[in-house]
Design a protein around this motif. Sequence first.
Motif, PDB file in Angstrom:
ATOM      1  N   THR A   1       0.841  -1.188   0.000  1.00 47.89           N
ATOM      2  CA  THR A   1       0.000   0.000   0.000  1.00 47.89           C
ATOM      3  C   THR A   1       0.878   1.240   0.000  1.00 47.89           C
ATOM      4  O   THR A   1       2.007   1.226   0.488  1.00 47.89           O
ATOM      5  CB  THR A   1      -0.934   0.030   1.218  1.00 47.89           C
ATOM      6  OG1 THR A   1      -0.154   0.004   2.408  1.00 47.89           O
ATOM      7  CG2 THR A   1      -1.902  -1.152   1.199  1.00 47.89           C
ATOM      8  N   GLY A   2       0.341   2.312  -0.574  1.00 47.17           N
ATOM      9  CA  GLY A   2       1.035   3.588  -0.603  1.00 47.17           C
ATOM     10  C   GLY A   2       0.148   4.686  -0.057  1.00 47.17           C
ATOM     11  O   GLY A   2      -1.068   4.676  -0.265  1.00 47.17           O
ATOM     12  N   ASP A   3       0.770   5.634   0.656  1.00 49.76           N
ATOM     13  CA  ASP A   3       0.025   6.720   1.290  1.00 49.76           C
ATOM     14  C   ASP A   3       0.795   8.021   1.071  1.00 49.76           C
ATOM     15  O   ASP A   3       1.866   8.208   1.620  1.00 49.76           O
ATOM     16  CB  ASP A   3      -0.128   6.438   2.782  1.00 49.76           C
ATOM     17  CG  ASP A   3      -0.948   7.482   3.510  1.00 49.76           C
ATOM     18  OD1 ASP A   3      -1.056   8.631   3.031  1.00 49.76           O
ATOM     19  OD2 ASP A   3      -1.478   7.155   4.584  1.00 49.76           O
ATOM     20  N   ARG A   4       0.246   8.897   0.283  1.00 50.47           N
ATOM     21  CA  ARG A   4       0.863  10.195   0.007  1.00 50.47           C
ATOM     22  C   ARG A   4      -0.020  11.323   0.538  1.00 50.47           C
ATOM     23  O   ARG A   4      -0.155  12.365  -0.070  1.00 50.47           O
ATOM     24  CB  ARG A   4       1.117  10.359  -1.499  1.00 50.47           C
ATOM     25  CG  ARG A   4       2.244   9.500  -1.984  1.00 50.47           C
ATOM     26  CD  ARG A   4       3.565  10.107  -1.499  1.00 50.47           C
ATOM     27  NE  ARG A   4       4.634   9.147  -1.505  1.00 50.47           N
ATOM     28  CZ  ARG A   4       5.299   8.757  -0.428  1.00 50.47           C
ATOM     29  NH1 ARG A   4       4.983   9.230   0.760  1.00 50.47           N
ATOM     30  NH2 ARG A   4       6.282   7.904  -0.508  1.00 50.47           N
ATOM     31  N   THR A   5      -0.650  11.101   1.705  1.00 52.22           N
ATOM     32  CA  THR A   5      -1.513  12.129   2.274  1.00 52.22           C
ATOM     33  C   THR A   5      -0.714  13.299   2.837  1.00 52.22           C
ATOM     34  O   THR A   5      -1.230  14.410   2.925  1.00 52.22           O
ATOM     35  CB  THR A   5      -2.447  11.554   3.360  1.00 52.22           C
ATOM     36  OG1 THR A   5      -1.665  10.874   4.338  1.00 52.22           O
ATOM     37  CG2 THR A   5      -3.458  10.592   2.763  1.00 52.22           C
ATOM     38  N   LYS A   6       0.542  13.078   3.219  1.00 52.88           N
ATOM     39  CA  LYS A   6       1.358  14.152   3.792  1.00 52.88           C
ATOM     40  C   LYS A   6       2.291  14.809   2.786  1.00 52.88           C
ATOM     41  O   LYS A   6       2.920  15.812   3.103  1.00 52.88           O
ATOM     42  CB  LYS A   6       2.159  13.621   4.979  1.00 52.88           C
ATOM     43  CG  LYS A   6       1.277  13.198   6.134  1.00 52.88           C
ATOM     44  CD  LYS A   6       2.083  12.773   7.311  1.00 52.88           C
ATOM     45  CE  LYS A   6       1.156  12.383   8.450  1.00 52.88           C
ATOM     46  NZ  LYS A   6       1.907  11.944   9.624  1.00 52.88           N
ATOM     47  N   GLY A   7       2.415  14.241   1.599  1.00 48.89           N
ATOM     48  CA  GLY A   7       3.297  14.824   0.590  1.00 48.89           C
ATOM     49  C   GLY A   7       3.120  14.145  -0.738  1.00 48.89           C
ATOM     50  O   GLY A   7       2.854  12.949  -0.802  1.00 48.89           O
TER      51      GLY A   7
END
Length: 120
Positions: free
Chosen positions: A57-63
């Motif tokens: 999984t990938g999470d780019r909520t902060k950048g």
Amino acid sequence: MISLDTFGDLATVETGAFAPKPTTLTEGQEEAAVGLWSSPDGRVNIGVWECTPGRFTGDRTKGGEYCHIISGTATVTNSDGSGSRDIGPGDLLVLPQGWTGEWVLHSHMRKLYVITSLPE
């Protein structure tokens, strides 16, 4: 004086030791990375990353992240199942701030990454 940094042959830059991928969905998947440059305020980070085949999984909520694929192939899909893209060598993938989803690496991948974040 402003330094003009350059980095050559990103396909051979040493990324260091591989370690387990924290967000993997595939047992035994490993990754390695090396930072090449960071802005003085820490809001821009550039480096080389590589990872063994599998799903994560990938999470780019902060950048946000810009990925220039050096080698390997993958399919990247939004968390809601939409917007699936196949990527490979030479491709530039843009993951805007706020993106979440899943990567499926079909082969060992190496990429140049540029991660940007807004001030907190």
